[in-house]
Design a protein around this motif. Structure first.
Motif, PDB file in Angstrom:
ATOM      1  N   HIS A   1       5.569 -27.863   2.849  1.00  9.16           N
ATOM      2  CA  HIS A   1       6.322 -26.610   2.944  1.00  9.16           C
ATOM      3  C   HIS A   1       5.941 -25.824   4.192  1.00  9.16           C
ATOM      4  N   LEU A   2       4.663 -25.870   4.560  1.00  6.09           N
ATOM      5  CA  LEU A   2       4.205 -25.137   5.740  1.00  6.09           C
ATOM      6  C   LEU A   2       4.867 -25.671   7.008  1.00  6.09           C
ATOM      7  N   ILE A   3       4.961 -26.989   7.123  1.00  7.13           N
ATOM      8  CA  ILE A   3       5.590 -27.595   8.300  1.00  7.13           C
ATOM      9  C   ILE A   3       7.098 -27.336   8.302  1.00  7.13           C
ATOM     10  N   ARG A   4       7.732 -27.469   7.147  1.00  2.00           N
ATOM     11  CA  ARG A   4       9.174 -27.210   7.079  1.00  2.00           C
ATOM     12  C   ARG A   4       9.502 -25.769   7.457  1.00  2.00           C
ATOM     13  N   ALA A   5       8.724 -24.835   6.926  1.00  2.10           N
ATOM     14  CA  ALA A   5       8.971 -23.437   7.249  1.00  2.10           C
ATOM     15  C   ALA A   5       8.695 -23.148   8.718  1.00  2.10           C
ATOM     16  N   ALA A   6       7.681 -23.800   9.287  1.00  7.27           N
ATOM     17  CA  ALA A   6       7.377 -23.612  10.709  1.00  7.27           C
ATOM     18  C   ALA A   6       8.527 -24.114  11.572  1.00  7.27           C
ATOM     19  N   ARG A   7       9.150 -25.203  11.179  1.00  2.00           N
ATOM     20  CA  ARG A   7      10.332 -25.686  11.902  1.00  2.00           C
ATOM     21  C   ARG A   7      11.441 -24.634  11.888  1.00  2.00           C
ATOM     22  N   ALA A   8      11.655 -24.027  10.713  1.00  2.00           N
ATOM     23  CA  ALA A   8      12.723 -23.034  10.597  1.00  2.00           C
ATOM     24  C   ALA A   8      12.417 -21.788  11.426  1.00  2.00           C
ATOM     25  N   ILE A   9      11.158 -21.350  11.420  1.00  2.00           N
ATOM     26  CA  ILE A   9      10.784 -20.182  12.215  1.00  2.00           C
ATOM     27  C   ILE A   9      10.979 -20.464  13.703  1.00  2.00           C
ATOM     28  N   ALA A  10      10.595 -21.673  14.140  1.00  2.00           N
ATOM     29  CA  ALA A  10      10.796 -22.038  15.548  1.00  2.00           C
ATOM     30  C   ALA A  10      12.282 -22.029  15.896  1.00  2.00           C
ATOM     31  N   ALA A  11      13.119 -22.551  15.002  1.00  2.00           N
ATOM     32  CA  ALA A  11      14.558 -22.563  15.261  1.00  2.00           C
ATOM     33  C   ALA A  11      15.116 -21.145  15.334  1.00  2.00           C
ATOM     34  N   LEU A  12      14.642 -20.243  14.474  1.00  3.78           N
ATOM     35  CA  LEU A  12      15.108 -18.862  14.516  1.00  3.78           C
ATOM     36  C   LEU A  12      14.677 -18.166  15.790  1.00  3.78           C
ATOM     37  N   ASP A  13      13.554 -18.608  16.366  1.00  2.00           N
ATOM     38  CA  ASP A  13      13.098 -18.074  17.651  1.00  2.00           C
ATOM     39  C   ASP A  13      13.704 -18.829  18.834  1.00  2.00           C
ATOM     40  N   GLU A  14      14.686 -19.682  18.537  1.00  3.41           N
ATOM     41  CA  GLU A  14      15.437 -20.434  19.543  1.00  3.41           C
ATOM     42  C   GLU A  14      14.529 -21.380  20.328  1.00  3.41           C
ATOM     43  N   ARG A  15      13.638 -22.047  19.598  1.00  5.48           N
ATOM     44  CA  ARG A  15      12.801 -23.098  20.183  1.00  5.48           C
ATOM     45  C   ARG A  15      13.064 -24.404  19.443  1.00  5.48           C
ATOM     46  N   ASP A  16      12.940 -25.530  20.159  1.00 10.63           N
ATOM     47  CA  ASP A  16      13.103 -26.829  19.520  1.00 10.63           C
ATOM     48  C   ASP A  16      11.759 -27.513  19.303  1.00 10.63           C
ATOM     49  N   TYR A  17      10.696 -26.747  19.269  1.00 12.49           N
ATOM     50  CA  TYR A  17       9.357 -27.280  18.999  1.00 12.49           C
ATOM     51  C   TYR A  17       8.546 -26.198  18.285  1.00 12.49           C
ATOM     52  N   VAL A  18       7.563 -26.638  17.510  1.00 12.41           N
ATOM     53  CA  VAL A  18       6.729 -25.735  16.718  1.00 12.41           C
ATOM     54  C   VAL A  18       5.428 -25.457  17.454  1.00 12.41           C
ATOM     55  N   LEU A  19       5.013 -24.200  17.460  1.00 14.14           N
ATOM     56  CA  LEU A  19       3.744 -23.782  18.035  1.00 14.14           C
ATOM     57  C   LEU A  19       2.722 -23.518  16.927  1.00 14.14           C
ATOM     58  N   PRO A  20       1.428 -23.568  17.243  1.00 14.99           N
ATOM     59  CA  PRO A  20       0.425 -23.154  16.254  1.00 14.99           C
ATOM     60  C   PRO A  20       0.641 -21.724  15.765  1.00 14.99           C
ATOM     61  N   ASP A  21       1.216 -20.870  16.619  1.00 15.92           N
ATOM     62  CA  ASP A  21       1.509 -19.496  16.206  1.00 15.92           C
ATOM     63  C   ASP A  21       2.444 -19.466  14.995  1.00 15.92           C
ATOM     64  N   ASP A  22       3.391 -20.392  14.939  1.00 15.61           N
ATOM     65  CA  ASP A  22       4.313 -20.450  13.812  1.00 15.61           C
ATOM     66  C   ASP A  22       3.564 -20.761  12.521  1.00 15.61           C
ATOM     67  N   VAL A  23       2.633 -21.685  12.601  1.00 22.96           N
ATOM     68  CA  VAL A  23       1.843 -22.049  11.421  1.00 22.96           C
ATOM     69  C   VAL A  23       0.979 -20.872  10.987  1.00 22.96           C
ATOM     70  N   GLN A  24       0.376 -20.183  11.948  1.00 19.69           N
ATOM     71  CA  GLN A  24      -0.441 -19.019  11.618  1.00 19.69           C
ATOM     72  C   GLN A  24       0.390 -17.915  10.972  1.00 19.69           C
ATOM     73  N   GLU A  25       1.578 -17.687  11.493  1.00 16.53           N
ATOM     74  CA  GLU A  25       2.454 -16.644  10.956  1.00 16.53           C
ATOM     75  C   GLU A  25       2.821 -16.906   9.502  1.00 16.53           C
ATOM     76  N   LEU A  26       2.934 -18.180   9.143  1.00 14.36           N
ATOM     77  CA  LEU A  26       3.404 -18.550   7.806  1.00 14.36           C
ATOM     78  C   LEU A  26       2.283 -18.851   6.826  1.00 14.36           C
ATOM     79  N   ALA A  27       1.039 -18.910   7.291  1.00 11.02           N
ATOM     80  CA  ALA A  27      -0.063 -19.347   6.434  1.00 11.02           C
ATOM     81  C   ALA A  27      -0.174 -18.500   5.169  1.00 11.02           C
ATOM     82  N   VAL A  28      -0.148 -17.185   5.308  1.00 11.67           N
ATOM     83  CA  VAL A  28      -0.313 -16.313   4.135  1.00 11.67           C
ATOM     84  C   VAL A  28       0.893 -16.396   3.195  1.00 11.67           C
ATOM     85  N   PRO A  29       2.132 -16.203   3.658  1.00  8.39           N
ATOM     86  CA  PRO A  29       3.254 -16.263   2.708  1.00  8.39           C
ATOM     87  C   PRO A  29       3.472 -17.627   2.084  1.00  8.39           C
TER      88      PRO A  29
END
Length: 318
Positions: free
Chosen positions: A243-271
């Motif tokens: 779920h963490l990786i899937r959500a990170a993909r979606a956050i990257a797409a919403l930020d108009e990126r086609d790759y995931v950054l560690p920042d995306d994983v950090q942003e989603l870790a708590v929720p």
């Protein structure tokens, strides 16, 4: 298109852009969302607004102690004219299912959602019925009022991709709410900006977002840290990593990126992780919440210094 959905939701939900972004990311990651907060802060409004912004089938379930599992999944009824059983679909047969106050239903009724949420199918009397795509459960619960409630079991919480808290609005947002909501609800004026087909296309697009081996390893390190933490008696499951990786993909797409950054994983870790964890008795005595424990782990787990990007990405330094 995702920007249009997000803009439509923010017309109704004032001053909560991060909450709206997370809710939309969960939808595009094919997950389910648990909205948990005190009464009156807009939990049900967020769920209904997200559902109405997309022109697809929506069903609302008001969870009560007398709600039966068959009310959710459906029931086979005997047709005397045809002399055979006919299946009557329950409320779960919709693209978006809004479950209001899910912790007011009995554990037996709550368990009716387990198969729906994980396998996107319903089995009644030995017959399996598949649910339409996209399928999302948006559930709300009140963590304060415990009278007549049943805590969600660990298996149920683990099926929710993320848990979000609305929080109280800022004074400026509350003032805007008084101006916009006093005469009539803006939800009544909200028009759908997408349909089920477009949402399915966005979901397919999110699946193509690139995740480097270093970022995957970082996500695994975070989840493993929850299993080894002395403050937790139950760590995150392998489903949580997925779920963490899937959500990170979606956050990257919403930020108009086609790759995931560690920042995306950090942003989603708590929720994504906190609602699955069980702190120890000592952690409770120290008044340490699961959210605080996850935030501490995020600060301690090393961030990868390099990450491979997708083909054509200019550089591999993070």
């Amino acid at each position: 298109m995702a920007r249009r959905i997000r803009g439509a939701v923010e017309q109704v939900i004032e001053g909560k852009p991060d909450v709206v972004k997370l809710a939309l990311a969960v939808m595009l990651a094919e997950g389910h969302l648990l909205i948990e907060d005190v009464p009156g802060v807009g939990k049900t409004m967020l769920a209904k607004t997200l559902a109405r912004s997309v022109d697809c089938s929506v069903r609302r379930i008001q969870f009560t102690p007398d709600l039966l599992p068959s009310d959710i999944t459906g029931v086979s009824v005997y047709d005397q004219q045809r002399q055979e059983f006919e299946f009557k679909p329950g409320a779960v047969f919709a693209n978006i299912v809004v479950g209001d106050e899910i912790n007011r239903a009995s554990p037996k009724t709550q368990s009716a959602l387990l198969e729906c949420m994980e396998e996107r199918q319903v089995t009644v009397d030995g017959v399996t019925y598949h649910l339409d795509t996209p399928f999302m459960v948006i559930a709300t619960q009140n963590p304060v009022e415990m009278e007549g409630t049943y805590p969600l079991p660990e298996a149920q919480r683990d099926r929710f991709m993320a848990r979000v808290s609305m929080g109280y609005p800022s004074p400026q947002a509350e003032l805007a709410m008084l101006d916009g909501h006093s005469a009539a609800s803006p939800l009544d004026r909200l028009e759908p900006v997408a349909d089920a087909g477009l949402v399915s296309d966005l979901i397919d697009l999110v699946r193509t977002v690139y995740v480097s081996p270093e970022v995957k390893r970082y996500a695994i390190d975070l989840v493993t840290a929850t299993r080894r933490s002395p403050d937790l008696r139950l760590g995150a499951s392998p489903r949580a990593t997925l779920h963490l990786i899937r959500a990170a993909r979606a956050i990257a797409a919403l930020d108009e990126r086609d790759y995931v950054l560690p920042d995306d994983v950090q942003e989603l870790a708590v929720p994504v992780l906190a609602h699955r964890l069980l702190p120890t008795a000592d952690a409770h005595l120290e008044r340490r919440t699961a959210e605080q424990i996850v935030a501490d782990l995020v600060r301690r787990v090393p961030i990868p210094s390099t990450a491979e990007g997708p083909p054509g990405w200019p550089g591999d330094r993070y």
